[in-house]
Write an enzyme that holds these catalytic residues in place. Structure first.
Site, mmCIF file in Angstrom:
data_model
loop_
_atom_site.group_PDB
_atom_site.id
_atom_site.type_symbol
_atom_site.label_atom_id
_atom_site.label_comp_id
_atom_site.label_asym_id
_atom_site.label_seq_id
_atom_site.Cartn_x
_atom_site.Cartn_y
_atom_site.Cartn_z
ATOM 1 N N ASP A 36 30.553 32.421 -24.203
ATOM 2 C CA ASP A 36 30.493 31.740 -25.457
ATOM 3 C C ASP A 36 29.506 30.630 -25.742
ATOM 4 O OD1 ASP A 36 32.769 33.215 -26.524
ATOM 5 O OD2 ASP A 36 34.136 31.810 -25.521
ATOM 6 N N LYS A 58 28.508 32.648 -31.868
ATOM 7 C CA LYS A 58 27.511 32.304 -32.930
ATOM 8 C C LYS A 58 26.215 32.206 -32.891
ATOM 9 C CE LYS A 58 30.990 30.048 -35.703
ATOM 10 N NZ LYS A 58 31.504 28.842 -35.730
ATOM 11 N N MET A 173 38.273 21.406 -32.688
ATOM 12 C CA MET A 173 37.821 21.607 -34.130
ATOM 13 C C MET A 173 38.307 21.102 -35.267
ATOM 14 S SD MET A 173 38.701 25.839 -33.186
ATOM 15 C CE MET A 173 40.051 25.437 -32.583
HETATM 16 N N1 SAH Z 1 38.927 26.388 -24.907
HETATM 17 C C1 SAH Z 1 38.248 25.173 -25.277
HETATM 18 C C2 SAH Z 1 38.313 24.794 -26.707
HETATM 19 C C3 SAH Z 1 37.803 25.638 -27.616
HETATM 20 S S1 SAH Z 1 37.860 25.324 -29.324
HETATM 21 C C4 SAH Z 1 38.630 23.999 -24.421
HETATM 22 O O1 SAH Z 1 39.828 24.110 -23.659
HETATM 23 O O2 SAH Z 1 37.886 23.080 -24.293
HETATM 24 C C5 SAH Z 1 36.398 24.777 -29.461
HETATM 25 C C6 SAH Z 1 36.497 23.285 -29.783
HETATM 26 O O3 SAH Z 1 36.724 22.454 -28.546
HETATM 27 C C7 SAH Z 1 35.328 22.485 -30.419
HETATM 28 O O4 SAH Z 1 35.170 22.544 -31.789
HETATM 29 C C8 SAH Z 1 35.598 20.713 -30.123
HETATM 30 O O5 SAH Z 1 36.810 20.338 -31.044
HETATM 31 C C9 SAH Z 1 35.963 21.177 -28.738
HETATM 32 N N2 SAH Z 1 35.038 20.921 -27.868
HETATM 33 C C10 SAH Z 1 34.760 21.854 -26.760
HETATM 34 N N3 SAH Z 1 33.758 21.291 -25.851
HETATM 35 C C11 SAH Z 1 33.704 20.066 -26.245
HETATM 36 C C12 SAH Z 1 32.957 19.053 -25.793
HETATM 37 N N4 SAH Z 1 32.095 19.243 -24.771
HETATM 38 N N5 SAH Z 1 32.977 17.872 -26.446
HETATM 39 C C13 SAH Z 1 33.955 17.742 -27.503
HETATM 40 N N6 SAH Z 1 34.609 18.573 -27.801
HETATM 41 C C14 SAH Z 1 34.484 20.002 -27.307
#
Ligand code: SAH
Length: 506
Positions: A36, A58, A173
């Protein structure tokens, strides 16, 4: 055909070291990696060279894959009998739609395993100095999506319970919907003085944190034009950041550092820079190409390897020379009683994998010193010098002047590497590189040849040793940092000191 297994693997929040041991094992073993947008590209280098990498996030030039397409893809790949690593940001089951993928696999009889990951919901706050729970401040915690499935109708979130009943709220998100989130919490009775933190690109060297309260965070985010991806942390624990900040206070935090060494050697420097909080940008300007010296080596072996000493001036020299010996069916026994000298600790360390150790390693790592401090009178000594084709003459000359019989054996040469020059030029033009590191004279020369015109005002130039610095000055660069100890760790130490001095002087 028996289907392959699909591993739903959490890649962790960003920083490559935050993948789990098991996750890394799955990644390394996979025939196909399906990944992803929020997966650190650095991790993809861990896949087998022949593994197929499929990006399903994306992209600017096309629509994101639909979830059904990803599900079908995973089923298809597994049915080809291949082992699939489905690599997802953070944890696969925390807002990652990993649940849906697992359902599709189960429904189609495809075997799968889940390898949980470090979720950004915990890691991004942690890297901002915010513990999501705390004995005194927070006994409950919720992970909440800021981006609900629009087909589900009116909000499925129970704002009243969330606002009043949970100490720490972490929204994923949520940046785009921050005003609505804040409004809902306030409307359902959360105190407007409740602290809020937005943590963007958490655990990456570009991490950014914005702190405010429910009362003012919307305006602050607007003023700062705060962009996703970020987590939104709401709760008293945010106050702890003041005391517990540890990552964005690292000495080189926020510094983007160009690493110009050959790709094979860049990783050690890049890793040390990362440890200090910097963001290394790997742009190898040169490549090491072994020369064909086999015929001469065979002659020397046939003559009983007639030397008293072999002197190595670089780790490359060691590796290329011993590889050549191996190709001829020989090993370290060739050295027998021949003594070995090395310039620099990295060269000495390069001997270890071959079961060899250095008899002599001068304290400072310049050719002049090695000759001057030689442990035996050079008179009459037979010395072999396997090294780069374009090396300086000082060492063999000085030794010869003292009566040694020196054979210089060019074993490799460095050639210019033509990377993505326009991309780096653009980064310089936009002021997105704070530091350039040079670890050899040839890297300086190639930099000047390839990137001669880029603006360098305000860019820190850091060199590994006096020789490299001298070349840089001759080519018109103003050198800011020269390592006192001519090693890669020495270079990083000198850079840290330089940046700290700069901060002290404002
Ligand atoms: N499965 C992922 C979340 C996926 S949804 C997890 O457990 O982290 C995607 C969202 O995750 C983004 O919109 C943001 O809110 C958050 N996110 C993912 N990586 C991030 C990062 N390095 N720093 C801050 N937010 C992050």
């Amino acid at each position: 055909m028996t289907p392959g297994t699909v591993y739903l693997v959490g890649a962790g929040p960003g920083e490559a070291g935050l993948i789990t041991v098991k996750g890394l094992r799955c990644l390394r073993a996979a025939d196909v990696v399906v990944y992803d947008r929020l997966v650190n590209p650095q991790l993809l280098r861990e896949a087998k060279p022949e593994a197929e990498l499929i990006y399903v996030g994306k992209a600017p030039d096309r629509q994101a894959f639909k979830q059904e397409e990803i599900n079908d893809l995973l089923v298809d790949l597994a049915r080809q009998g291949r082992t699939v690593c489905r690599l997802k940001g953070g944890d696969p089951f925390v807002f990652g739609r990993g649940g849906e993928e697992a359902e599709a696999l189960a429904a189609n009889g495809v075997p799968f395993e889940v390898v949980p990951g470090v979720t950004s919901a915990v890691a991004a706050p942690a890297y901002a100095g915010i513990p999501v729970t705390h004995r005194q401040w927070a006994s409950s915690l919720a992970f909440i999506t800021g981006h609900e499935d629009p087909t589900k109708g009116p909000s499925a979130l129970r704002w009243e319970q969330l606002a009043g009943g949970v100490d720490t709220l972490v929204f994923l998100m949520g940046v785009g919907r921050l005003p609505a989130i804040v409004e809902n919490l306030l409307r359902h009775g959360r105190d407007p003085r409740t602290p809020v933190a937005l943590v963007r690109w958490g655990t990456y060297p570009v991490q950014e944190t914005l702190v405010g309260t429910l009362g003012d965070i919307v305006e602050k985010a607007q003023v700062a034009n705060f962009q996703p991806p970020a987590v939104v942390v709401v709760g008293e624990v945010v106050r702890l950041r003041e005391k517990l900040r540890w990552f964005d206070t690292k000495p080189l935090f926020g510094q983007r550092v160009l690493v110009t060494r050959a790709r094979a050697q860049a990783s050690v420097l890049a890793e040390l820079l990362r440890e200090q909080g910097a963001q290394p940008i790997e742009f190898p300007l040169l490549r090491i190409v072994p020369l064909d010296f086999q015929a001469r080596l065979e002659e020397l072996l046939a003559a009983g390897f007639p030397f008293d000493w072999v002197l190595f001036t670089s780790a490359n020299g060691v590796t290329v020379f011993l590889e050549a010996l191996r190709k001829l069916g020989c090993d370290a026994r060739v050295f027998g009683g021949v003594k070995i000298g090395t310039i620099g600790p990295a060269t000495k360390e390069a001997l270890a994998p071959w079961g060899l150790k250095a008899d002599y390693c001068p304290r400072t790592f310049v050719a002049e010193q090695l000759a001057a401090e030689f442990p035996e009178p050079p008179q009459g000594l037979r010395i072999l010098l396997p090294r780069a084709r374009e090396a300086r003459e000082v060492l063999p000359r000085t030794l010869a002047e003292r009566g040694a019989r020196v054979e210089v054996l060019p074993v490799y040469q460095t050639v210019r590497e033509e990377g993505n020059v326009p991309a780096i030029q653009e980064q310089f033009q936009r002021g997105e590189i704070e530091v350039v590191t040079f670890t050899s004279s040839s890297s300086v020369r190639y930099f000047r040849e390839l990137l001669g015109e880029v603006p360098l005002a305000g860019v820190t130039i850091a060199c590994l040793g006096p020789q490299t610095a001298e070349t840089a000055r001759q080519l018109g660069l103003s050198v800011d940092v020269v390592a006192e100890e001519y090693t890669v760790p020495g270079l990083v130490r000198a850079l840290v000191q330089h940046v700290q001095r700069g901060k002290e002087h404002g």
